[in-house]
Design a protein around this motif. Structure first.
Motif, PDB file in Angstrom:
ATOM      1  N   ILE A 157       4.491  -1.491  -2.887  1.00 16.93           N
ATOM      2  CA  ILE A 157       3.215  -1.312  -2.345  1.00 16.93           C
ATOM      3  C   ILE A 157       2.185  -2.135  -2.807  1.00 16.93           C
ATOM      4  O   ILE A 157       2.120  -2.941  -2.828  1.00 16.93           O
ATOM      5  N   TYR A 158       1.172  -2.103  -1.867  1.00 15.76           N
ATOM      6  CA  TYR A 158      -0.247  -2.874  -0.959  1.00 15.76           C
ATOM      7  C   TYR A 158      -0.824  -0.998  -0.532  1.00 15.76           C
ATOM      8  O   TYR A 158      -0.547  -0.786  -0.025  1.00 15.76           O
ATOM      9  N   THR A 159      -2.107  -2.183  -1.062  1.00 15.46           N
ATOM     10  CA  THR A 159      -2.927  -0.944  -0.859  1.00 15.46           C
ATOM     11  C   THR A 159      -4.510  -1.745  -1.391  1.00 15.46           C
ATOM     12  O   THR A 159      -4.712  -2.751  -2.708  1.00 15.46           O
ATOM     13  N   ASP A 160      -5.908  -1.142  -0.635  1.00 16.39           N
ATOM     14  CA  ASP A 160      -7.043  -1.239  -1.143  1.00 16.39           C
ATOM     15  C   ASP A 160      -8.127  -0.913  -2.365  1.00 16.39           C
ATOM     16  O   ASP A 160      -6.936   0.434  -2.570  1.00 16.39           O
ATOM     17  N   TYR A 161      -7.967  -1.880  -2.554  1.00 19.81           N
ATOM     18  CA  TYR A 161      -9.083  -1.834  -4.517  1.00 19.81           C
ATOM     19  C   TYR A 161      -9.452  -0.583  -4.287  1.00 19.81           C
ATOM     20  O   TYR A 161      -9.568  -0.175  -4.952  1.00 19.81           O
ATOM     21  N   GLU A 162     -10.644  -0.870  -3.367  1.00 22.07           N
ATOM     22  CA  GLU A 162     -10.928   0.160  -3.889  1.00 22.07           C
ATOM     23  C   GLU A 162     -11.592   1.910  -2.584  1.00 22.07           C
ATOM     24  O   GLU A 162     -11.746   2.661  -3.010  1.00 22.07           O
TER      25      GLU A 162
END
Length: 205
Positions: A157-162
């Motif tokens: 998984i690689y996802t934006d923090y916000e």
């Protein structure tokens, strides 16, 4: 005569016990060295110490990360690492190495290990991301020291923090600008929300 034979039998058992303990002690030492090796890799990557990280690899090692193809040889590993973002003010590039499952053959000086890497990646005022990957690695002794022989990171998984992962993930970057791999990826996949299961090097522990 019987007493002498008894002493010989006892000595034989003692030697067998000693050999068994020596084998266990060697494997325990190897386990610690491999854990330190992999942890050192993570700490060097955290701070952009690319040459130090590359020096942890065997001369004929391979590196494959996030489906970007395979880089063959320590110097190609070094070149790949030097194409990653430099560590500077406002840069976060933490790569924690966790949850090891390691199987060691101390006699041949080879080992395989499965790890979980938890990542916090970002740049001040630009982006902040969470990442998590499974490593399936191989190790071997080179001149008496354990070195990474194969490092393969499967990005889960690689996802934006916000946004968080409930809104999906960031598409994997399939190439590195200015650097082509030596071999194509060994596995085609996409990260979360697609399910990813990195192949296991073991069936049972």
């Amino acid at each position: 005569m019987d007493e002498l034979q008894t002493l010989r039998d006892e000595l034989k058992l003692l030697r067998a016990d000693f050999d068994a303990m020596a084998t266990k002690a060697r494997k325990a030492d190897d386990y610690i060295e491999i854990c330190n090796l992999q942890a050192a890799y993570g700490y060097y990557v955290d701070k952009g110490r690319w040459d130090d990280a590359a020096d942890l690899f065997a001369p004929d090692a391979t590196l494959e990360l996030a489906g970007r193809g395979v880089y063959v040889g320590q110097e190609r590993v070094r070149a790949y690492l030097h194409h990653l973002p430099p560590y500077d003010r406002g840069v976060l590039y933490n790569h924690m190495q966790l949850q090891p499952v390691i199987h060691i053959d101390s006699t041949t000086g080879t080992a395989k290990g499965r790890w979980r890497s938890f990542m916090m990646v970002g740049a001040l005022g630009a982006e902040a991301r969470w990442g998590e990957a499974t490593y399936e690695n191989q190790y071997k002794r080179v001149d008496g020291k354990w070195r990474i022989a194969l490092l393969h990171g499967y990005m889960n998984i690689y996802t934006d923090y916000e946004q968080g992962w409930h809104k999906g993930g960031v598409k994997l970057l399939r190439s590195i600008d200015g650097l082509q791999p030596d071999l194509p990826p060994t596995m085609e996949y996409e990260a979360y929300p697609e399910p990813v299961i990195a192949p296991y090097h073991y069936d049972k522990v």
